[in-house]
Design an enzyme around this catalytic site. Structure first.
Site, short mmCIF file in Angstrom:
data_model
loop_
_atom_site.label_atom_id
_atom_site.label_comp_id
_atom_site.label_asym_id
_atom_site.label_seq_id
_atom_site.Cartn_x
_atom_site.Cartn_y
_atom_site.Cartn_z
N LYS A 135 0.82 -1.22 0.00
CA LYS A 135 0.00 0.00 0.00
C LYS A 135 0.85 1.27 0.00
CE LYS A 135 -4.18 -1.94 2.06
NZ LYS A 135 -5.05 -1.97 3.24
N LYS A 192 -5.70 -10.75 -5.95
CA LYS A 192 -6.90 -10.95 -5.14
C LYS A 192 -7.95 -9.88 -5.45
CE LYS A 192 -6.11 -8.32 -1.07
NZ LYS A 192 -6.06 -7.94 0.23
N LYS A 226 -11.05 -4.05 -2.80
CA LYS A 226 -11.79 -2.79 -2.88
C LYS A 226 -10.94 -1.70 -3.52
CE LYS A 226 -13.87 -3.58 1.60
NZ LYS A 226 -13.67 -3.24 2.99
P1 TYM Z 1 -10.74 -5.71 4.91
O1 TYM Z 1 -11.76 -4.65 5.20
O2 TYM Z 1 -9.73 -5.43 3.85
O3 TYM Z 1 -11.43 -7.07 4.56
C1 TYM Z 1 -12.42 -7.62 5.41
C2 TYM Z 1 -12.35 -9.13 5.41
O4 TYM Z 1 -12.47 -9.64 4.10
C3 TYM Z 1 -11.38 -10.52 3.80
N1 TYM Z 1 -11.04 -10.39 2.38
C4 TYM Z 1 -10.96 -11.42 1.53
N2 TYM Z 1 -11.16 -12.74 1.70
C5 TYM Z 1 -11.02 -13.53 0.60
N3 TYM Z 1 -10.70 -13.07 -0.62
C6 TYM Z 1 -10.48 -11.76 -0.85
N4 TYM Z 1 -10.19 -11.32 -2.08
C7 TYM Z 1 -10.62 -10.86 0.27
N5 TYM Z 1 -10.50 -9.52 0.41
C8 TYM Z 1 -10.75 -9.25 1.71
C9 TYM Z 1 -10.26 -10.03 4.71
O5 TYM Z 1 -9.31 -11.05 4.94
C10 TYM Z 1 -11.01 -9.64 5.96
O6 TYM Z 1 -11.24 -10.78 6.78
N6 TYM Z 1 -7.49 -5.22 8.67
C11 TYM Z 1 -8.74 -5.79 8.28
C12 TYM Z 1 -9.92 -5.33 9.11
C13 TYM Z 1 -9.73 -5.47 10.59
C14 TYM Z 1 -9.87 -6.67 11.33
C15 TYM Z 1 -9.67 -6.30 12.70
C16 TYM Z 1 -10.13 -8.00 10.99
C17 TYM Z 1 -9.47 -4.47 11.48
N7 TYM Z 1 -9.45 -4.95 12.73
C18 TYM Z 1 -9.71 -7.23 13.71
C19 TYM Z 1 -10.17 -8.94 12.03
C20 TYM Z 1 -9.97 -8.55 13.36
C21 TYM Z 1 -9.04 -5.40 6.84
O7 TYM Z 1 -8.56 -4.41 6.35
O8 TYM Z 1 -9.99 -6.14 6.26
#
Ligand code: TYM
Length: 336
Positions: free
Chosen positions: A113, A199, A202
């Site tokens: 990023k 992958k 967003k």
């Molecule tokens: P974020 O918002 O990017 O994504 C949310 C969840 O979706 C999963 N994910 C995917 N799984 C499979 N294939 C994909 N292409 C894909 N893209 C996203 C992510 O693995 C995630 O589970 N840092 C985290 C958010 C967060 C969090 C937490 C998660 C903040 N605090 C505490 C768990 C516990 C994030 O940016 O997810």
């Protein structure tokens, strides 16, 4: 025996896509009755990249409504907004001061990023995994269901626990509880529709690369019609030469609820002209009930607000107790 605790979250940046749903939220829903669950909308994480203040609050509500629409059941689960509970920021500061800088510089997502943010890269982006560790550790979470891309952040969280317990606790009295990731194999890494080696994300500038949960049927049809395929007839899983084929078959498998073995047989002689309409129809049918429930929740803002209020109350008392425990271990005075 009391139930184990689960915590997870999603950032309110744009709509949720099939990766978020299949990699994370679907798994939260399926296992929720076995656990005591806390699902947050991580709006503090959302400002680590340039954001639009005019839409942040609305995007936060959209994600909370989508949690409900996907089947989060308040009988088992709490839904809340990260920024509504100041303990998340405060624990982050305390953990910052015990986290070595090079642990954060090694994070793959930071490295990727920061290239996108160029020389304007902010401290928040580097610190993002410590805030995530705080989200998890404040709730003494046993399990953290996430997609594959969050695995390294979970490992960092576990390293922080080892370090704080070693420095400020003891074996009998650990300061923080060790969490475990819950990553299901199927759907853990949903790939882009325009490049099966990347992958679904967003932040991908190409809207055609992802299917959002709120996409109308005609848009889903257009995205699948245009998605990248290959010139080979007959569809198969697990061929490294055919990443798009594997990804699209996996999407079909999960969205249809069929087994991988059944789909392998069903599609082995198909061409893309036959498969794409089948996947389109399946995706539209799977997303229809989510879209209907989402609309019903959004039409009742009072209800959504009450869900977030109740969630915050339940979450806050646990978070504050953990924060007090950590401050005590670090030697802070208690205000008189
Ligand atoms: P974020 O918002 O990017 O994504 C949310 C969840 O979706 C999963 N994910 C995917 N799984 C499979 N294939 C994909 N292409 C894909 N893209 C996203 C992510 O693995 C995630 O589970 N840092 C985290 C958010 C967060 C969090 C937490 C998660 C903040 N605090 C505490 C768990 C516990 C994030 O940016 O997810």
């Amino acid at each position: 025996m009391s139930k184990q605790r689960v915590l997870s979250g999603v950032q309110p940046t744009g709509n949720l896509h099939l990766g978020n749903y299949l990699g994370a939220i679907r798994n939260w829903v399926e296992a929720q009755s076995e656990y005591e669950n806390f699902f947050c909308v991580v709006d503090l994480h959302a400002i680590t990249a340039p954001h639009n203040p005019a839409t942040l609050a609305a995007d936060t509500y959209t994600i909370a409504a989508l949690y409900l629409a996907c089947g989060i059941d308040l009988q088992y689960s709490n839904i809340f907004v990260q920024s509504h509970i100041p303990a998340h920021s405060e624990l982050t500061w305390l953990l910052n001061c015990i986290t070595p800088l090079n642990w954060l510089e090694d994070m793959i997502q930071f490295k990727e990023k920061r290239v996108r943010q160029g020389k304007d890269v902010n401290v928040g982006l580097l610190d993002y995994p410590v805030l995530m560790a705080s989200d998890i550790l404040l709730y003494d979470a046993d399990k953290v269901p996430v997609g594959e891309d969050q695995k390294q952040h979970l490992e960092l969280t576990r390293d922080i626990v080892i370090r704080i317990n070693h420095q400020f606790g003891s074996e009998e009295h650990p300061v923080l509880k060790m969490p475990e990731p819950l990553i299901r194999k199927e759907g853990a890494r949903v790939m882009s529709l325009t490049d099966g080696t990347k992958k679904m994300s967003k932040s991908d500038p190409t809207e055609m690369s992802r299917i959002n949960l709120l996409d109308p049927p005609d848009l889903i049809q257009k995205k699948i019609k245009r998605c990248k395929t290959d010139p080979v007839k007959g569809l198969e899983f697990d061929n490294p030469e055919r990443p798009e084929c594997h990804n699209l078959l996996t999407l079909y498998t999960i969205l249809s609820g069929k087994t991988k073995a059944d789909v392998a047989v069903e599609c082995q002689d198909m061409g893309w002209g036959q498969f794409k309409p089948l996947l389109t129809e399946t995706a539209i049918a799977a997303l229809k009930p989510i879209q209907e429930k989402y609309q019903a929740v959004m039409d009742d803002q009072g209800y959504l607000e009450s869900v977030l209020r109740d969630g915050r109350q339940n979450a806050e008392s646990i978070a504050n107790a953990t924060l007090a425990r950590v401050k005590k271990a670090l030697g802070y005075s208690v205000p008189v």
